[in-house]
Design an enzyme around this catalytic site. Structure first.
Site, mmCIF file in Angstrom:
data_model
loop_
_atom_site.group_PDB
_atom_site.id
_atom_site.type_symbol
_atom_site.label_atom_id
_atom_site.label_comp_id
_atom_site.label_asym_id
_atom_site.label_seq_id
_atom_site.Cartn_x
_atom_site.Cartn_y
_atom_site.Cartn_z
ATOM 1 N N HIS A 30 -46.858 65.182 37.226
ATOM 2 C CA HIS A 30 -47.213 65.964 38.428
ATOM 3 C C HIS A 30 -48.569 65.559 39.027
ATOM 4 O O HIS A 30 -49.077 64.471 38.742
ATOM 5 C CB HIS A 30 -47.133 67.469 38.139
ATOM 6 N N GLU A 65 -49.655 73.199 34.704
ATOM 7 C CA GLU A 65 -49.119 72.110 33.887
ATOM 8 C C GLU A 65 -49.818 70.791 34.176
ATOM 9 O O GLU A 65 -50.102 70.018 33.265
ATOM 10 C CB GLU A 65 -47.612 71.968 34.135
ATOM 11 N N HIS A 120 -45.478 66.124 29.819
ATOM 12 C CA HIS A 120 -45.147 67.327 30.586
ATOM 13 C C HIS A 120 -45.196 68.552 29.681
ATOM 14 O O HIS A 120 -45.254 68.446 28.464
ATOM 15 C CB HIS A 120 -43.723 67.217 31.156
ATOM 16 N N GLU A 198 -41.888 67.168 26.626
ATOM 17 C CA GLU A 198 -42.129 68.531 27.125
ATOM 18 C C GLU A 198 -42.812 69.260 25.977
ATOM 19 O O GLU A 198 -42.177 69.694 25.017
ATOM 20 C CB GLU A 198 -40.819 69.213 27.517
HETATM 21 ZN ZN ZN Z 1 -43.425 68.724 34.268
#
Ligand code: ZN
Length: 234
Positions: A30, A65, A120, A198
């Protein structure tokens, strides 16, 4: 016993400086900023189009995040460089936008990365905990060249990341902490071994409390660094 052997092997590998001459690309997922530009569609292979990027998730209290990913990526990079690796990050700051997911994959390919890890954290159901690693599914003409080594990278990352962080394998994502997905642009376009991690579920109160701790964020970075190190030393 297996854990002990692994720890001994890893310690020996670290002493030898195992990552000399190896290249690792870390992608902090991101963007720190936002612009409409990130919504434009980009081609991620095989006729599929996706947004250039997305804003990512956050904890319920607003810890984003993108910042977590960037902090963890920098810690992982620091450790990997100490072990001799050349490490390239796909973005240099947590302000502004970009690059697109297509460009992030292109950076890993251009650098000839021995491993590419996109970092992430998830925005899953509030009742679900834990981390999961995402590997590419087998797609003829797209991921067939990286399918097997990416699966091995995913398996090694799952065990090292879990051992270092103590986080449980995801209770909601399925796949016993290792999920194969066909739709992630970064994996579809990779020509080098590639996975997503993640790291936790930011919408879960227990996971959120962990990732808000600076000390724990260092541990997340070491978990990723150890996963890459063992993959490249194996
Ligand atoms: Zn993400």
């Amino acid at each position: 016993m297996g854990g002990l052997i692994t720890a001994v092997a890893l310690a020996a590998a670290l002493a030898a400086g195992p990552l000399d001459g190896r290249t690792v690309v870390l992608d902090p997922g991101h963007n720190g900023g936002y612009s409409d530009r990130i919504n434009r569609e980009v081609h991620v292979g095989g006729g599929m189009y996706k947004a250039c990027n997305t804003t990512g998730t956050s904890t319920n209290s607003g810890y984003p995040e993108s910042r977590l990913n960037f902090t963890v990526a920098r810690e992982a990079a620091r450790i990997l460089r100490e072990r001799g690796a050349r490490v390239v990050l796909t973005r240099r700051s947590n302000t502004g936008v970009g690059p697109c997911i297509t460009r992030r994959a292109a950076i890993a390919n251009r650098e000839g990365a021995d491993a590419a890890v996109s970092i992430h954290a998830d925005g899953g159901p509030a009742g679900g905990r834990g981390f999961h690693v995402i590997r590419p599914t087998l797609i003829e003409g797209l991921t067939d060249d990286i399918y097997a080594p990416s699966r091995r990278l995913g398996r090694v990352m799952r065990s090292e990341f879990q051992a270092v962080t103590g986080l449980p394998r995801s209770t909601y994502a399925g796949g016993d902490g290792l999920v194969a997905r066909p739709d992630l642009g970064g994996l579809r376009l990779a020509d080098v071994p590639a996975i997503f991690v993640e790291m936790a579920n930011m919408r879960n109160a227990t996971d959120a409390a962990r990732v808000k701790s600076p000390r724990f964020r260092k541990r997340l970075g070491r978990g990723i660094a150890d996963g890459v190190t063992r993959f490249l030393s194996g």
